[in-house]
Scaffold this motif. Structure first.
Motif, short mmCIF file in Angstrom:
data_model
loop_
_atom_site.label_atom_id
_atom_site.label_comp_id
_atom_site.label_asym_id
_atom_site.label_seq_id
_atom_site.Cartn_x
_atom_site.Cartn_y
_atom_site.Cartn_z
N GLU A 400 0.85 -1.18 0.00
CA GLU A 400 0.00 0.00 0.00
C GLU A 400 0.89 1.24 0.00
OE1 GLU A 400 -2.70 -0.12 3.24
OE2 GLU A 400 -3.74 -1.92 2.54
N VAL A 401 0.60 2.15 -0.92
CA VAL A 401 1.33 3.41 -1.02
C VAL A 401 0.36 4.54 -0.74
CG1 VAL A 401 2.71 4.90 -2.52
CG2 VAL A 401 2.88 2.41 -2.75
N THR A 402 0.82 5.51 0.05
CA THR A 402 0.00 6.67 0.40
C THR A 402 0.77 7.93 0.07
OG1 THR A 402 -1.02 5.42 2.21
CG2 THR A 402 -1.30 7.81 2.22
N VAL A 403 0.14 8.84 -0.68
CA VAL A 403 0.70 10.15 -0.99
C VAL A 403 -0.23 11.19 -0.37
CG1 VAL A 403 1.44 11.74 -2.78
CG2 VAL A 403 1.65 9.27 -3.16
N ARG A 404 0.29 11.95 0.60
CA ARG A 404 -0.57 12.91 1.30
C ARG A 404 0.10 14.28 1.33
NH1 ARG A 404 1.02 9.46 5.51
NH2 ARG A 404 -1.03 8.48 5.50
N ASP A 405 -0.73 15.29 1.34
CA ASP A 405 -0.23 16.66 1.45
C ASP A 405 -1.24 17.47 2.25
OD1 ASP A 405 -2.16 18.23 -0.38
OD2 ASP A 405 -1.49 16.63 -1.71
N ASP A 406 -0.80 18.65 2.68
CA ASP A 406 -1.71 19.54 3.42
C ASP A 406 -2.03 20.78 2.58
OD1 ASP A 406 0.75 20.68 3.53
OD2 ASP A 406 0.86 20.83 5.72
N GLY A 407 -2.22 20.54 1.28
CA GLY A 407 -2.60 21.63 0.38
C GLY A 407 -4.09 21.88 0.41
N PRO A 408 -4.64 22.47 -0.66
CA PRO A 408 -6.06 22.82 -0.67
C PRO A 408 -6.98 21.60 -0.73
CG PRO A 408 -5.07 23.28 -2.80
CD PRO A 408 -3.94 22.92 -1.88
#
Length: 481
Positions: A400-408
């Motif tokens: 499992e791969v997760t790509v997360r950011d705190d953008g809009p």
């Protein structure tokens, strides 16, 4: 195809066959019960009628019911050849006057059933076999003497056992034949269904020319509901194949036909810039030409992406699948896009399990994660955090791969649309791009069987979850191997 018993037991035809077998067995049980009670009742009534006739004959022979006269009549009847009755005469004090029946407990009804030792030919008892007797008892009103008359009911017991045994054998044979019939019928149905499933899987894998099997000729099973269903689905598949091929051809033609003139346009503009920059005094002309070249480059990139997506969706790249070190792919993506994130003062970090191996195309997987990371860098504000995680599920599922950011982030109502071609959010329309990045991600993911899920990254931002199929394995650590 090898048919396994658990597969047969889960089929609808097998369960229906067993249900009908159960209903038939229940009907047979009711029928046998009726036969049992009717036959047993008839034979019992016959025995009771014989007992009453014998009692009446003894009373008529003894006159007014004198116990001694009745005992003489009993003794005479016992001496008759072929006599099948057994008797007991007791006076009012309980003394046995005549008969060969043992003394019995007090009677609670007129008719009784008892089990006694069988008689030998000489009239004596034997303990080797015991017989069931059906009897009738009566107290003489004047003297209080007791008269018992009994007849061998062994035939009644044999008839009951015979009927019960016949039912047991019939029920067992019925259930056995029903099980065999259900297995044969279910195996045939399961073969047909599995053949349709295999063909469907090949079609979903990209072999649009494959068709569902249909039995030919007029043999057994030909032209049944499976064949009619398969024939209708094959007609539908023919139309779908023509539509898909037409759409694919249109996309390919557009991409190929426009790449050449756009390439010539770019070359012309570049030549004009090089020829005119020194001769013109207008400083804006080179800038205009540069913008035209940039637009041409964007158009070429758009059609290149369209062509790439069409090729991926056609499934041709699946032939080049091999083992890919997913951990190394993600490390390379982080290394390439690290400077771009630093330029925007963003924090790009990763938590990657080492040595995760998957089956796929390395170049396409690299493009998938590059698009996701580039998309996060482009849309996230300065000082944003972008995290990339890779882990191997502990429950046996794939990586499992997760790509997360705190953008809009992406509104929940728009998340199902962002993978469509050329779809862009309102806030992104003023930024560079053609709306094909996530479409390419979806095409590559579908080719590899990767499940994509978009969620919010609380308190704000976007989280992209990618679940690989159960082909993921973990290679041994090079340092410890």
């Amino acid at each position: 195809m090898r048919i396994r018993w658990p597969d047969l037991a889960r089929t609808t035809s097998f369960r229906l066959a067993l249900l009908y077998a159960g209903l038939f067995a229940a009907s047979a049980l009711v029928l046998f019960a009726v036969i049992y009670w009717a036959a047993a009742g008839t034979l019992l009534d016959q025995i009771d009628a014989d007992l009453n006739a014998e009692r009446a004959a003894l009373e008529a022979q003894a006159g007014h019911g004198d116990p001694l006269a009745l005992a003489d009549a009993v003794a005479e009847h016992m001496r008759r050849p072929g006599n099948r009755f057994r008797y007991l005469i007791e006076d009012g004090s309980g003394e046995v006057l005549a008969g060969d029946l043992p003394k019995l407990p007090a009677l609670h009804s007129r008719y009784f059933d008892t089990e006694v030792a069988s008689r030998l030919p000489d009239g004596s008892d034997t303990d080797n076999e015991r017989r069931m007797l059906r009897g009738i008892g009566q107290r003489l009103p004047d003297s209080g003497a007791l008269l018992l008359i009994a007849e061998d009911a062994h035939a009644l017991e044999e008839m009951r056992e015979m009927i019960a045994g016949a039912f047991a054998w019939a029920a067992g044979a019925t259930l056995l034949l029903a099980g065999l019939g259900a297995g044969i019928m279910s195996a045939d149905v399961l073969r047909r269904v599995e053949a349709i499933n295999r063909a469907s899987e090949r079609i979903m894998a990209g072999e649009l020319s494959r068709r569902l099997p249909v039995r030919a000729g007029s043999g057994p099973g030909a032209g049944d509901e499976f064949d009619r269903l398969a024939a209708n689905l094959n007609v539908m598949l023919d139309r779908i194949e023509r539509l898909v091929e037409g759409l694919r051809q249109v996309s390919t033609d557009i991409a190929h036909d426009l790449r050449t003139p756009l390439g010539r346009l770019r070359c012309t503009l570049e030549s004009a810039r090089e020829a005119d920059c020194s001769a013109t005094s207008d400083p804006e002309r080179p800038n205009a030409i540069d913008r035209a070249i940039a637009e041409a480059d964007a158009l070429l990139a758009t059609f290149g992406a369209l062509l790439r997506i069409a090729q991926i969706e056609a499934g041709a790249a699946r032939r080049g699948f091999g083992f890919v070190d997913l951990s190394a792919v993600l490390e390379a993506v982080i290394e390439v896009y690290g400077p771009a994130a630093e330029e925007k003062e963003q924090a790009l970090s990763a938590c990657l399990a080492p040595g995760i191996i998957v089956m796929g195309d390395q170049a396409l997987l690299t493009q998938l994660f590059a698009n996701l990371v580039e998309n996060a860098i482009r849309h996230a504000p300065p000082a944003a955090r972008i995290e990339l995680d890779l882990l191997l599920a502990a429950d046996g599922r794939g990586p499992e791969v997760t790509v997360r950011d705190d953008g809009p982030g992406i509104p929940s109502g728009e998340r199902s649309k962002v993978f469509h071609r050329f779809y862009r959010l309102d806030a992104s329309r003023s930024t560079p791009g053609n709306g094909l990045g996530l479409s390419l991600v979806a095409a590559v993911a579908d080719l590899h069987g990767i499940a994509i899920r978009l969620t919010g990254n609380e308190p704000r931002g976007l989280c992209v979850h990618l679940a690989f199929p159960q082909l993921g394995i973990q290679a041994p650590d090079k340092e410890t191997a």
